[in-house]
Design a protein around this motif. Structure first.
Motif, PDB file in Angstrom:
ATOM      1  N   ALA A   1       0.623  -1.055  -0.064  1.00  0.00           N
ATOM      2  CA  ALA A   1      -0.024   0.079   0.032  1.00  0.00           C
ATOM      3  C   ALA A   1       1.113   1.120  -0.075  1.00  0.00           C
ATOM      4  O   ALA A   1       0.112   2.521  -0.785  1.00  0.00           O
ATOM      5  CB  ALA A   1      -0.477  -0.311   1.194  1.00  0.00           C
ATOM      6  N   ALA A   2       1.968   1.227   0.648  1.00  0.00           N
ATOM      7  CA  ALA A   2       3.022   2.647   0.550  1.00  0.00           C
ATOM      8  C   ALA A   2       2.999   2.753  -0.435  1.00  0.00           C
ATOM      9  O   ALA A   2       3.548   3.174  -1.142  1.00  0.00           O
ATOM     10  CB  ALA A   2       4.016   1.698   1.434  1.00  0.00           C
ATOM     11  N   VAL A   3       3.526   1.472  -2.023  1.00  0.00           N
ATOM     12  CA  VAL A   3       4.568   1.787  -2.819  1.00  0.00           C
ATOM     13  C   VAL A   3       3.309   2.292  -3.987  1.00  0.00           C
ATOM     14  O   VAL A   3       3.731   3.222  -4.288  1.00  0.00           O
ATOM     15  CB  VAL A   3       4.974   0.102  -2.870  1.00  0.00           C
ATOM     16  CG1 VAL A   3       5.271   0.674  -4.777  1.00  0.00           C
ATOM     17  CG2 VAL A   3       6.319   0.111  -2.147  1.00  0.00           C
ATOM     18  N   GLN A   4       2.003   1.586  -3.544  1.00  0.00           N
ATOM     19  CA  GLN A   4       0.986   2.535  -4.409  1.00  0.00           C
ATOM     20  C   GLN A   4       0.768   4.219  -4.162  1.00  0.00           C
ATOM     21  O   GLN A   4       0.854   4.613  -4.767  1.00  0.00           O
ATOM     22  CB  GLN A   4      -0.466   1.255  -3.999  1.00  0.00           C
ATOM     23  CG  GLN A   4      -1.750   1.821  -4.477  1.00  0.00           C
ATOM     24  CD  GLN A   4      -1.713   2.430  -6.412  1.00  0.00           C
ATOM     25  OE1 GLN A   4      -0.601   1.502  -7.143  1.00  0.00           O
ATOM     26  NE2 GLN A   4      -2.554   2.625  -6.713  1.00  0.00           N
ATOM     27  N   ASN A   5       1.152   4.285  -2.956  1.00  0.00           N
ATOM     28  CA  ASN A   5       0.778   5.497  -2.472  1.00  0.00           C
ATOM     29  C   ASN A   5       2.355   7.083  -3.175  1.00  0.00           C
ATOM     30  O   ASN A   5       1.838   7.391  -3.585  1.00  0.00           O
ATOM     31  CB  ASN A   5       0.711   6.050  -1.265  1.00  0.00           C
ATOM     32  CG  ASN A   5      -0.016   5.502  -0.103  1.00  0.00           C
ATOM     33  OD1 ASN A   5      -1.332   5.484  -0.711  1.00  0.00           O
ATOM     34  ND2 ASN A   5      -0.404   6.332   1.302  1.00  0.00           N
ATOM     35  N   ILE A   6       3.075   6.209  -3.128  1.00  0.00           N
ATOM     36  CA  ILE A   6       4.598   5.975  -3.726  1.00  0.00           C
ATOM     37  C   ILE A   6       4.174   6.714  -5.660  1.00  0.00           C
ATOM     38  O   ILE A   6       3.865   7.413  -6.004  1.00  0.00           O
ATOM     39  CB  ILE A   6       5.364   5.694  -4.112  1.00  0.00           C
ATOM     40  CG1 ILE A   6       6.085   5.797  -2.601  1.00  0.00           C
ATOM     41  CG2 ILE A   6       6.272   5.898  -5.023  1.00  0.00           C
ATOM     42  CD1 ILE A   6       7.190   4.626  -1.917  1.00  0.00           C
ATOM     43  N   MET A   7       3.463   5.705  -5.873  1.00  0.00           N
ATOM     44  CA  MET A   7       3.279   5.866  -7.004  1.00  0.00           C
ATOM     45  C   MET A   7       1.725   6.267  -7.656  1.00  0.00           C
ATOM     46  O   MET A   7       1.549   6.912  -9.170  1.00  0.00           O
ATOM     47  CB  MET A   7       2.294   4.483  -7.454  1.00  0.00           C
ATOM     48  CG  MET A   7       3.309   2.651  -7.254  1.00  0.00           C
ATOM     49  SD  MET A   7       5.403   3.113  -8.971  1.00  0.00           S
ATOM     50  CE  MET A   7       4.041   2.915 -10.490  1.00  0.00           C
ATOM     51  N   VAL A   8       1.059   6.846  -6.777  1.00  0.00           N
ATOM     52  CA  VAL A   8      -0.272   7.632  -7.425  1.00  0.00           C
ATOM     53  C   VAL A   8       0.393   9.188  -7.140  1.00  0.00           C
ATOM     54  O   VAL A   8       0.465  10.016  -7.691  1.00  0.00           O
ATOM     55  CB  VAL A   8      -1.410   6.903  -6.546  1.00  0.00           C
ATOM     56  CG1 VAL A   8      -1.972   8.506  -6.413  1.00  0.00           C
ATOM     57  CG2 VAL A   8      -1.871   6.163  -6.435  1.00  0.00           C
ATOM     58  N   ALA A   9       1.286   8.883  -5.813  1.00  0.00           N
ATOM     59  CA  ALA A   9       1.304  10.468  -5.853  1.00  0.00           C
ATOM     60  C   ALA A   9       3.200  10.640  -6.632  1.00  0.00           C
ATOM     61  O   ALA A   9       2.880  12.454  -7.164  1.00  0.00           O
ATOM     62  CB  ALA A   9       2.700  10.365  -4.310  1.00  0.00           C
ATOM     63  N   ALA A  10       4.113   9.567  -6.735  1.00  0.00           N
ATOM     64  CA  ALA A  10       4.386  10.482  -8.621  1.00  0.00           C
ATOM     65  C   ALA A  10       3.866  10.920  -9.290  1.00  0.00           C
ATOM     66  O   ALA A  10       4.251  12.097 -10.203  1.00  0.00           O
ATOM     67  CB  ALA A  10       5.080   9.068  -8.595  1.00  0.00           C
TER      68      ALA A  10
END
Length: 187
Positions: A115-124
């Protein structure tokens, strides 16, 4: 960009170039990451940010692993593998550092880092950056985990490549969630 737009328009960008994210953008990405759901507040996420020559050190690990498995690997295969660490100006290695816990199994901790990685992907995407989440055999190799400074019990969740899209990202088709819905079966 509003949140729903970022979530519904985000696409993976496999071809990335300079410039990479600024230090402030990396900080924003990591700040978004650590807001992921986390049962038990264990904070299992650990991140290694690789830029510049540090990417080459990851290439060293990739080549070392190849030679461990295939001692006779030729220069072309070794160089091709090393180049994978240079596919983007910035990489973030995301790892679930697993804590033994009576209520929070390891798989939940790995999901929290996912989920943290998904947050990175969306934030990017929201910041106008291109991003690609990769894993592969490298993520599951105990010797690679050790070279990255982690224990065998820990799990590499992803290698997140970040930079400027080298080409226009492919647009995903508009989809409805309907095909993915299921009814609760009758007993």
């Amino acid at each position: 960009m509003d949140t729903l737009t970022a979530l519904t328009q985000r696409v993976s960008v496999p071809r990335l170039t300079e410039p990479g994210p600024t230090p402030e953008q990396v900080r924003q990405l990591l700040a978004a990451a650590i807001r992921a759901p986390d049962h038990g507040m264990l904070r299992p996420w650990r991140f290694i940010v690789l830029e510049g020559a540090d990417r080459e050190r990851l290439g060293d690990i990739m080549e070392w692993r190849l030679l461990k498995r295939q001692p006779d690997a030729d220069r072309k295969a070794r160089d091709k593998l090393r180049a994978k660490a240079l596919r983007a100006p910035t990489l973030i290695v995301a790892v679930a550092e697993i804590t033994e816990h009576h209520k929070v199994p390891a798989w939940e901790q790995v999901l929290a880092v996912g989920a943290a990685v998904q947050n990175i992907m969306v934030a990017a995407h929201a910041l106008g950056l291109g991003a690609m989440w990769r894993t592969g055999d490298l993520a599951n190799d105990p010797s690679v985990k050790a070279r990255l400074g982690f224990a065998d019990k820990d799990q590499v969740v992803g290698f997140i490549y970040l930079g400027t899209p080298a080409v226009a990202p492919k647009a995903l088709p508009d989809e409805t969630p309907d095909p993915f819905l299921r009814e609760l079966p009758d007993d």
